[in-house]
Design an enzyme around this catalytic site. Structure first.
Site, PDB file in Angstrom:
ATOM      1  N   HIS A  93     -10.743  -2.853  11.014  1.00  0.00           N
ATOM      2  CA  HIS A  93      -9.411  -3.863  10.727  1.00  0.00           C
ATOM      3  C   HIS A  93      -9.067  -4.320  11.906  1.00  0.00           C
ATOM      4  CE1 HIS A  93      -4.964  -3.403   9.455  1.00  0.00           C
ATOM      5  NE2 HIS A  93      -6.105  -3.772   8.936  1.00  0.00           N
ATOM      6  N   GLY A 140      -0.026 -20.568  19.214  1.00  0.00           N
ATOM      7  CA  GLY A 140      -0.903 -21.035  19.319  1.00  0.00           C
ATOM      8  C   GLY A 140      -1.299 -20.498  20.771  1.00  0.00           C
ATOM      9  N   ARG A 174       2.498  -4.362  18.058  1.00  0.00           N
ATOM     10  CA  ARG A 174       3.692  -4.580  17.732  1.00  0.00           C
ATOM     11  C   ARG A 174       5.278  -3.379  18.636  1.00  0.00           C
ATOM     12  NH1 ARG A 174       6.436  -8.073  13.662  1.00  0.00           N
ATOM     13  NH2 ARG A 174       4.869  -8.616  12.623  1.00  0.00           N
ATOM     14  N   ARG A 218       2.271 -11.970  -0.857  1.00  0.00           N
ATOM     15  CA  ARG A 218       0.835 -12.636  -0.171  1.00  0.00           C
ATOM     16  C   ARG A 218      -0.195 -13.582  -1.166  1.00  0.00           C
ATOM     17  NH1 ARG A 218      -1.694  -9.084   4.340  1.00  0.00           N
ATOM     18  NH2 ARG A 218      -0.302  -7.801   4.599  1.00  0.00           N
ATOM     19  N   THR A 274      -4.264 -12.973  11.276  1.00  0.00           N
ATOM     20  CA  THR A 274      -4.670 -13.232  10.070  1.00  0.00           C
ATOM     21  C   THR A 274      -4.340 -14.728  10.986  1.00  0.00           C
ATOM     22  OG1 THR A 274      -4.437 -13.099   7.965  1.00  0.00           O
ATOM     23  CG2 THR A 274      -4.201 -15.275   7.849  1.00  0.00           C
ATOM     24  N   ASN A 275      -3.045 -14.508  11.895  1.00  0.00           N
ATOM     25  CA  ASN A 275      -2.765 -15.703  12.450  1.00  0.00           C
ATOM     26  C   ASN A 275      -3.411 -16.303  13.575  1.00  0.00           C
ATOM     27  OD1 ASN A 275       0.589 -17.516  12.102  1.00  0.00           O
ATOM     28  ND2 ASN A 275       0.322 -14.988  10.986  1.00  0.00           N
ATOM     29  N   ASN A 325      -0.801 -18.388  22.198  1.00  0.00           N
ATOM     30  CA  ASN A 325      -2.051 -16.841  21.797  1.00  0.00           C
ATOM     31  C   ASN A 325      -3.790 -17.255  22.712  1.00  0.00           C
ATOM     32  OD1 ASN A 325      -0.294 -15.262  21.735  1.00  0.00           O
ATOM     33  ND2 ASN A 325      -0.523 -15.150  19.721  1.00  0.00           N
ATOM     34  N   CYS A 336       0.791  -7.699  11.530  1.00  0.00           N
ATOM     35  CA  CYS A 336       1.096  -7.803  13.314  1.00  0.00           C
ATOM     36  C   CYS A 336       0.243  -8.884  14.133  1.00  0.00           C
ATOM     37  CB  CYS A 336      -0.098  -6.703  14.185  1.00  0.00           C
ATOM     38  SG  CYS A 336       1.959  -4.900  13.461  1.00  0.00           S
ATOM     39  N   ASP A 338      -9.827 -10.354   8.910  1.00  0.00           N
ATOM     40  CA  ASP A 338      -8.866  -8.284   8.496  1.00  0.00           C
ATOM     41  C   ASP A 338      -9.562  -7.751   8.492  1.00  0.00           C
ATOM     42  OD1 ASP A 338      -6.714  -7.265   7.306  1.00  0.00           O
ATOM     43  OD2 ASP A 338      -7.364  -6.836   5.519  1.00  0.00           O
ATOM     44  N   SER A 356      -1.341  -3.666   9.861  1.00  0.00           N
ATOM     45  CA  SER A 356      -0.476  -4.625   9.013  1.00  0.00           C
ATOM     46  C   SER A 356       0.055  -5.351   9.371  1.00  0.00           C
ATOM     47  CB  SER A 356      -0.708  -3.465   7.862  1.00  0.00           C
ATOM     48  OG  SER A 356      -2.225  -2.988   7.895  1.00  0.00           O
ATOM     49  N   LYS A 380      -9.983  -2.097   1.588  1.00  0.00           N
ATOM     50  CA  LYS A 380      -9.367  -1.471   2.012  1.00  0.00           C
ATOM     51  C   LYS A 380     -10.495  -0.322   1.845  1.00  0.00           C
ATOM     52  CE  LYS A 380      -7.058  -3.953   4.434  1.00  0.00           C
ATOM     53  NZ  LYS A 380      -5.621  -4.149   5.503  1.00  0.00           N
ATOM     54  N   TYR A 400      -1.624  -3.301  -6.768  1.00  0.00           N
ATOM     55  CA  TYR A 400      -0.900  -4.266  -5.552  1.00  0.00           C
ATOM     56  C   TYR A 400      -1.953  -4.303  -4.688  1.00  0.00           C
ATOM     57  CZ  TYR A 400      -0.376  -5.208  -0.916  1.00  0.00           C
ATOM     58  OH  TYR A 400      -0.816  -5.643   0.499  1.00  0.00           O
ATOM     59  N   GLY A 401      -2.519  -5.307  -4.450  1.00  0.00           N
ATOM     60  CA  GLY A 401      -3.499  -5.542  -3.952  1.00  0.00           C
ATOM     61  C   GLY A 401      -4.221  -4.972  -2.749  1.00  0.00           C
ATOM     62  N   ARG A 406       0.981  -0.914  -0.473  1.00  0.00           N
ATOM     63  CA  ARG A 406       0.108  -0.398  -0.010  1.00  0.00           C
ATOM     64  C   ARG A 406       1.006   1.608  -0.020  1.00  0.00           C
ATOM     65  NH1 ARG A 406      -1.777   0.920   4.337  1.00  0.00           N
ATOM     66  NH2 ARG A 406      -1.370  -1.489   5.578  1.00  0.00           N
TER      67      ARG A 406
HETATM   68  P1  GTP Z   1      -2.533  -8.144   7.525  1.00  0.00           P
HETATM   69  O1  GTP Z   1      -3.226  -8.959   6.304  1.00  0.00           O
HETATM   70  O2  GTP Z   1      -1.179  -6.826   6.851  1.00  0.00           O
HETATM   71  O3  GTP Z   1      -3.334  -6.554   7.965  1.00  0.00           O
HETATM   72  O4  GTP Z   1      -1.973  -8.416   8.838  1.00  0.00           O
HETATM   73  P2  GTP Z   1      -1.939  -9.719   9.802  1.00  0.00           P
HETATM   74  O5  GTP Z   1      -2.782  -8.594  11.312  1.00  0.00           O
HETATM   75  O6  GTP Z   1      -3.196 -10.650   9.210  1.00  0.00           O
HETATM   76  O7  GTP Z   1      -0.689 -10.444   9.860  1.00  0.00           O
HETATM   77  P3  GTP Z   1      -0.199 -11.771   9.987  1.00  0.00           P
HETATM   78  O8  GTP Z   1      -1.505 -12.650  11.084  1.00  0.00           O
HETATM   79  O9  GTP Z   1      -0.901 -12.698   8.832  1.00  0.00           O
HETATM   80  O10 GTP Z   1       1.285 -11.219  10.622  1.00  0.00           O
HETATM   81  C1  GTP Z   1       2.302 -10.842  10.131  1.00  0.00           C
HETATM   82  C2  GTP Z   1       3.569 -11.574  10.634  1.00  0.00           C
HETATM   83  O11 GTP Z   1       3.241 -11.252  12.251  1.00  0.00           O
HETATM   84  C3  GTP Z   1       4.086 -12.378  10.749  1.00  0.00           C
HETATM   85  O12 GTP Z   1       5.611 -12.741   9.867  1.00  0.00           O
HETATM   86  C4  GTP Z   1       3.281 -13.690  11.802  1.00  0.00           C
HETATM   87  O13 GTP Z   1       4.511 -15.270  11.796  1.00  0.00           O
HETATM   88  C5  GTP Z   1       4.058 -12.778  13.093  1.00  0.00           C
HETATM   89  N1  GTP Z   1       3.178 -13.135  13.437  1.00  0.00           N
HETATM   90  C6  GTP Z   1       1.714 -13.460  13.971  1.00  0.00           C
HETATM   91  N2  GTP Z   1       1.503 -14.149  14.917  1.00  0.00           N
HETATM   92  C7  GTP Z   1       2.978 -13.667  15.824  1.00  0.00           C
HETATM   93  C8  GTP Z   1       2.673 -13.926  17.315  1.00  0.00           C
HETATM   94  O14 GTP Z   1       1.606 -14.346  17.906  1.00  0.00           O
HETATM   95  N3  GTP Z   1       4.158 -13.718  17.614  1.00  0.00           N
HETATM   96  C9  GTP Z   1       5.405 -13.405  16.765  1.00  0.00           C
HETATM   97  N4  GTP Z   1       6.370 -13.446  17.753  1.00  0.00           N
HETATM   98  N5  GTP Z   1       5.027 -13.539  15.771  1.00  0.00           N
HETATM   99  C10 GTP Z   1       3.635 -12.916  14.678  1.00  0.00           C
HETATM  100  C1  SPV Z   2      -2.931  -4.889   5.821  1.00  0.00           C
HETATM  101  O1  SPV Z   2      -2.141  -4.230   4.789  1.00  0.00           O
HETATM  102  O2  SPV Z   2      -3.577  -4.096   6.146  1.00  0.00           O
HETATM  103  C2  SPV Z   2      -3.743  -5.790   4.750  1.00  0.00           C
HETATM  104  C3  SPV Z   2      -3.686  -5.724   2.788  1.00  0.00           C
HETATM  105  O3  SPV Z   2      -4.373  -6.198   4.326  1.00  0.00           O
HETATM  106  S1  SPV Z   2      -3.805  -4.351   1.954  1.00  0.00           S
HETATM  107  O4  SPV Z   2      -5.009  -5.185   1.483  1.00  0.00           O
HETATM  108  O5  SPV Z   2      -2.902  -4.900   1.024  1.00  0.00           O
HETATM  109  O6  SPV Z   2      -4.269  -3.604   2.746  1.00  0.00           O
HETATM  110 MN    MN Z   3      -4.737  -5.378   6.937  1.00  0.00          MN
END
Ligand code: GTP
Ligand code: SPV
Ligand code: MN
Length: 589
Positions: free
Chosen positions: A228, A497, A403, A372, A255-256, A499, A252, A279, A250, A208, A199-200, A71
């Protein structure tokens, strides 16, 4: 063939075609036949590369231009009549001026190309909470990605009928010229215009641009919220499922967390996490006085690096079919994909994200840090049975998080809704590769919405406060930080996990099942109330993660005061008062 009799829509599409001058106009009907034709064309032009059908059925690789990988916040604009309505954290340009600029860039931009018209729905088609959009684009990648990320096709047009209640979106790759790249929003006109990017986040206009920037503005006017946030359900051993939403900036961890697999001990006892969204959350007050959250999307646009069978097996499983990978490594021996953190065995014979020969011994990354995957949500093994519930799920908790190497403890709870809004407003996080610019710099990112709020952030906070007045059964508000580091820069908390151990405490707080200690910043867990079973982390380490570092917080308060100042008279008094309380609690007043 036009698929609708909606004259306002037809007129608008004709108007854009007259400006952009494509060779032909194709309406996306949503059938697999049509999408399959586009996949074939995409492969013939080099926009897409088909991956091994056995290993990765229906999957493709795509590469963006090298100057176009994230972005672009500096080129993202909110174009409302009054500059003050965009607020101090958004770029602003007067609508007339931006339209003039964009129309010049769109002039003839689709010559020699096909213009696609994508009818799409954010939310379940036909549901009272869904909202519709039409995206015009000259990119097959955008069409195919939108068909994964949203519900597309003729059924959207049928549901729309003759209504003019839809968001207009125009996108053209144009020349991918960085200097003339614009992501422009006209909230007062229900319009989005994007040019010179592929880009997405800049071009999948339902995500977004609509579901956050335009929708946040609509939400303020209509009494709901666009956030968000991930949405997840936690099933406890009794079989009860309780839901929370969480806003992290983003890359942070949304997704995880949304797809978390419980630690083994928890699994044995019967714990399970269900993913409703990863998201974006659209949140409304239900008839029962609770907040209900729904995911307007239909897929995941997830960060690839770091995703693996240990960190996020559910995300990995979601990408096994029908997925588009962007800017990852192409493993030529297996005709599949790879990225840093996927495995310890990088491919020997491969191309990096730019398409150049690459192997790990070169000492540079093969996948772009913001590479991605675009995967259908229904592929995810833990997708919630409520994923398509039109009204969404009831929230017991709202969680904010960032973070932060220092300062923010592992978890704390706000004293009440107003304090919770304050806690969201003072969020700060280290920047990531999701946006162009420096990475790892701490910046304020209130509610993880800094890049996504479609109006004045001060008014947005007031909207949060006003919502609080109306919600009878308010969710409790928390803050988490998985990213505290030790002297050597290593993460202290195992994360992922594990968490769930923190989420369990959060849910116990919501249902009055556990006590907490009141501190300067809010309620913190007694260390013994976080379950450390099967972890090597010591009680002392945990106590450190749950301590309030006064000197650091005193510095934090100075930085918050400075940040708040830029909002002038749009800063709600209630938040000013919360800042004073925090200062007093820290012995500063
Ligand atoms: P957007 O799609 O950009 O909005 O991001 P998101 O918030 O969905 O982030 P995502 O879950 O993809 O995490 C991105 C990064 O954070 C990756 O590099 C993960 O490995 C790292 N990450 C996620 N959860 C944890 C955690 O609990 N601990 C640590 N140390 N890193 C984490
Ligand atoms: C973000 O950056 O928070 C995302 C990816 O979820 S994007 O759709 O490119 O904004
Ligand atoms: Mn996002």
């Amino acid at each position: 063939m036009t698929l609708t009799e909606n004259q306002s829509l037809i007129d608008w599409v004709n108007e854009i075609a007259a400006r952009t001058k494509p060779d032909q106009v194709v309406w996306i009907d949503g059938t697999n036949e049509q999408l399959e034709t586009l996949r074939t064309i995409g492969c013939s032009t080099g926009e897409l590369y088909k991956l091994d059908e056995t290993l990765h059925p229906g999957c493709f690789l795509h590469r963006t231009a090298q100057n176009d990988v994230a972005r672009v916040e500096g080129r993202t604009f909110i174009c409302c009549k009054n500059e003050k309505d965009a607020g101090p954290t958004n770029n602003w340009m007067a609508p007339d001026e931006m339209y003039k600029k964009l129309y010049a860039l769109y002039e003839g931009a689709m010559k020699g190309r096909t213009m696609y018209v994508i009818p799409y729905s954010m939310g379940v088609i036909g549901s009272p909470f869904a909202k519709y959009g039409i995206e015009i684009t000259d990119s097959i990648y955008v069409v195919l990605s939108m068909a994964i990320m949203t519900r597309v096709g003729k059924s959207v047009l049928d549901a729309l009928g003759q209504s003019i209640d839809y968001i207009k979106g125009v996108h053209s790759l144009a020349q991918l010229n960085e200097q003339e790249r614009y992501i422009a929003h006209f909230p007062e006109d229900n319009t989005i215009m994007s040019v010179n990017s592929g880009y997405g986040g800049n071009v999948l206009l339902g995500k977004k641009c609509f579901a956050l920037r335009i929708a946040s503005y609509l939400g303020k006017n209509e009494g709901w919220m666009a956030e968000h946030m991930l949405i997840l359900g936690i099933q406890n051993p009794k079989g009860e499922v309780r839901y929370l939403s969480a806003a992290f900036p983003s890359a942070c961890g949304k997704t995880n967390l949304a797809m978390l697999i419980p630690p083994e001990g928890y699994q044995k006892k019967g714990w399970k996490v269900w993913c409703v969204g990863d998201d974006i959350a659209w949140i409304r007050i239900g008839e029962d006085g609770r907040l209900w959250a729904m995911n307007p999307e239909y897929g995941f646009f997830g960060v690839a690096p770091g995703t693996n069978a240990r960190s996020n097996p559910n995300a990995l499983a979601a990408t096994t079919k029908g997925t588009i990978f962007t800017n990852v490594v192409h493993d030529l021996d297996n005709n599949t994909v790879w990225w840093e953190g996927l495995s310890d065995t990088p491919p020997q014979n491969a191309l990096d994200w730019t398409g150049k020969p690459w192997n790990a011994s070169m000492g540079v990354k093969g996948a772009h840090p913001n590479s991605r995957f675009t995967a259908p949500a229904k592929n995810c093994p833990c997708i919630s049975p409520e994923f398509e519930a039109p009204q969404g799920v009831p929230l017991s908790a709202i969680v904010f998080g960032g973070r932060r190497a220092k300062t923010a403890p592992l978890v704390y709870q706000s004293r009440n809704w107003i304090h919770g809004v304050f806690v969201g407003s003072i969020m700060a996080s280290e920047t990531t590769a999701a946006a162009t610019g420096a990475v790892g710099v701490v910046r304020r990112d209130p509610m993880a919405m800094l890049p996504f709020c479609g109006y004045n952030m001060g008014d947005y906070w007031q909207h949060w406060l006003d919502m609080g007045d109306k919600i009878e059964n308010k969710p409790k508000i928390f803050n988490v930080n998985w990213f505290r580091t030790d002297e050597d820069g290593h993460f202290i908390w195992p994360g992922f996990g594990d968490n769930l151990r923190v989420l369990e405490w959060i849910m116990r707080r919501c249902f009055d099942e556990v006590d907490a200690r009141e501190t300067e910043i809010g309620f913190l867990p007694y260390p013994e109330d976080i379950n450390l079973e099967d972890l090597t982390i010591s009680k002392d380490t945990l106590a450190g993660l749950l301590a309030v570092d006064r000197p650091l917080w005193q510095k934090e308060v100075d930085s918050i005061s400075e940040f708040y100042q830029i909002f002038g008279d749009t800063l709600p008094d209630a938040l000013k008062a919360e800042l004073h309380t925090l200062k007093r609690n820290l012995g500063q007043e």
